[in-house]
Scaffold this active site. Structure first.
Site, PDB file in Angstrom:
ATOM      1  N   THR A 116       0.330   5.452   2.971  1.00 50.96           N
ATOM      2  CA  THR A 116       0.864   4.109   2.886  1.00 50.96           C
ATOM      3  C   THR A 116       0.463   3.495   4.227  1.00 50.96           C
ATOM      4  OG1 THR A 116       2.683   5.082   1.718  1.00 50.96           O
ATOM      5  CG2 THR A 116       3.154   2.996   2.818  1.00 50.96           C
ATOM      6  N   ARG A 162       5.451   3.046 -12.014  1.00 54.49           N
ATOM      7  CA  ARG A 162       5.969   3.965 -10.990  1.00 54.49           C
ATOM      8  C   ARG A 162       6.155   3.209  -9.658  1.00 54.49           C
ATOM      9  NH1 ARG A 162       4.033   5.878  -5.658  1.00 54.49           N
ATOM     10  NH2 ARG A 162       5.170   7.767  -5.246  1.00 54.49           N
ATOM     11  N   GLY A 188       7.122   3.919  -5.639  1.00 54.82           N
ATOM     12  CA  GLY A 188       7.252   4.989  -4.643  1.00 54.82           C
ATOM     13  C   GLY A 188       8.357   4.702  -3.653  1.00 54.82           C
ATOM     14  N   ASP A 189       8.283   5.351  -2.503  1.00 53.91           N
ATOM     15  CA  ASP A 189       9.341   5.183  -1.494  1.00 53.91           C
ATOM     16  C   ASP A 189       9.115   3.982  -0.587  1.00 53.91           C
ATOM     17  OD1 ASP A 189       7.075   6.346  -0.289  1.00 53.91           O
ATOM     18  OD2 ASP A 189       8.271   7.484   1.149  1.00 53.91           O
ATOM     19  N   THR A 236       5.136   8.291   5.126  1.00 55.86           N
ATOM     20  CA  THR A 236       3.932   8.181   4.302  1.00 55.86           C
ATOM     21  C   THR A 236       3.803   9.457   3.466  1.00 55.86           C
ATOM     22  OG1 THR A 236       2.473   9.159   5.956  1.00 55.86           O
ATOM     23  CG2 THR A 236       2.755   6.763   6.042  1.00 55.86           C
ATOM     24  N   THR A 266       4.279  11.714   0.230  1.00 50.77           N
ATOM     25  CA  THR A 266       4.926  11.973  -1.053  1.00 50.77           C
ATOM     26  C   THR A 266       6.298  11.307  -1.191  1.00 50.77           C
ATOM     27  OG1 THR A 266       3.790  14.090  -0.946  1.00 50.77           O
ATOM     28  CG2 THR A 266       5.385  13.805  -2.728  1.00 50.77           C
TER      29      THR A 266
HETATM   30  N1  GLY Z   1       4.627   7.149   0.200  1.00 50.94           N
HETATM   31  C1  GLY Z   1       3.865   6.393  -0.710  1.00 50.94           C
HETATM   32  C2  GLY Z   1       4.191   6.642  -2.127  1.00 50.94           C
HETATM   33  O1  GLY Z   1       4.769   7.658  -2.469  1.00 50.94           O
HETATM   34  O2  GLY Z   1       3.837   5.805  -2.933  1.00 50.94           O
END
Ligand code: GLY
Length: 315
Positions: free
Chosen positions: A165, A193, A195-196, A216, A218
């Site tokens: 990211t 989806r 993400g975070d 950044t 997962t």
């Molecule tokens: N950290 C970026 C994502 O999981 O989309």
């Protein structure tokens, strides 16, 4: 003052530094820098250079947090829009909400004058289609996109293609500590989806009294652990920045089921310290750092988290 960002930040880092030097508000300075990152096709994880979802559609995520007011604006899975960090900032400024997603986020973008832009870079489109052609059976290819996508999310979805990211954390000249993020998310993700990166508390958090953190890689892990918030809360409880980051790493290490891969944590505290640490990411992870004593920003190497050497709580 401090500015900390991940390695993908290079197209906008200097601009943010200059704005901070000129006493710009930290959120404004970082949104300007991230907008430059989003527009640069050489950054292959954010904005134009990023990767589409399984249907070949770009859906971007972004978040903004003002650590002084603790106001947040974010957008998730927003189609046809750049720059999305700037859009997240507008959510914060103009709406009584924190987060907009999908078509609602696009509608808001249109209302406030963001052009419709399909965002998909030609090379990303080519790679996306090549991959589908390799993975799908002839019948599936013929019927695509009217096929079940869920089974493909185990084979095609590729978090490792998107290694980053972009995340920016700053303490500005008014001692305000703020966070801004942006990403196109996992390559070939399931449509919708999120993400975070737009989830306050998971992918980013800022509190000018204590510090800020952003992640950044997962997002499926940091959302489960509330990683960014847990770091700032540990600072509030008096832990050092390093101990706060190591506790968050320990939480990530406790996950044994679900999708597991690497995470990189970026964090700063109100005393001017910074930490960037990699949890099980292959290879060397780099980040950008600047503070006023430095003649120019530096690209530095992140620490690899080692559970055997984790900083003790309270230290
Ligand atoms: N950290 C970026 C994502 O999981 O989309």
């Amino acid at each position: 003052m401090i500015l900390l960002a991940n390695s993908e930040a290079w197209p906008g880092f200097d601009q943010t530094v200059e704005l901070l030097k000129n006493n710009a508000y930290g959120v404004d300075a970082m949104v300007a820098g991230i907008s430059a990152v989003e527009r640069n096709v050489k950054v292959r994880s954010v904005g134009y250079g990023g990767w589409p979802n399984m249907l070949g559609k770009m859906e971007c995520d972004a978040g903004v947090m003002d650590g002084t007011t603790r106001e947040v604006g974010s957008v998730g899975a927003v189609p046809d829009t750049l720059p999305v960090a700037a859009l997240a900032h507008e959510v914060m400024k103009r709406l009584p909400h924190v987060m907009l997603t999908g078509e609602g986020a696009r509608r808001f973008a249109t209302e406030i004058g963001f052009p419709v832009d399909d965002v998909l870079y030609e090379d990303s489109k080519r790679v996306w289609w090549d991959r589908l052609q390799k993975e799908l059976l002839p019948d599936e290819l013929k019927a695509f996109p009217d096929i079940p996508l869920a089974p493909l999310s185990r084979t095609i979805t590729d978090p490792e293609r998107v290694r980053d990211t972009t995340v920016f954390l700053a303490q500005d000249s008014a001692m305000g500590i703020h966070a801004v993020t942006s990403t196109s998310g996992w390559a070939w993700k399931y449509p919708g989806r999120v993400g975070d990166s737009p989830i306050a508390g998971a992918g980013f958090y800022a509190d000018s009294r204590y510090g800020a953190a952003a992640c950044t890689h997962t997002g499926e892990m940091t959302m489960r652990c509330g990683t960014a918030r847990s770091i700032v809360l540990a600072l509030r409880f008096g832990h050092s920045l390093r101990a706060a980051v190591d506790m968050a790493m320990e939480d990530l290490g406790q996950l044994k089921t679900g999708f597991l891969a690497g995470v990189v944590i970026h964090a700063i505290d109100a005393a001017g310290n910074h930490e960037v640490a990699s949890f099980q990411c292959p290879g060397e992870i780099k980040y950008w750092f600047w503070e006023p004593t430095m003649s120019k920003p530096e690209l530095r190497i992140a620490r690899q988290y080692d559970p055997q050497r984790a900083t003790q709580r309270g230290s």
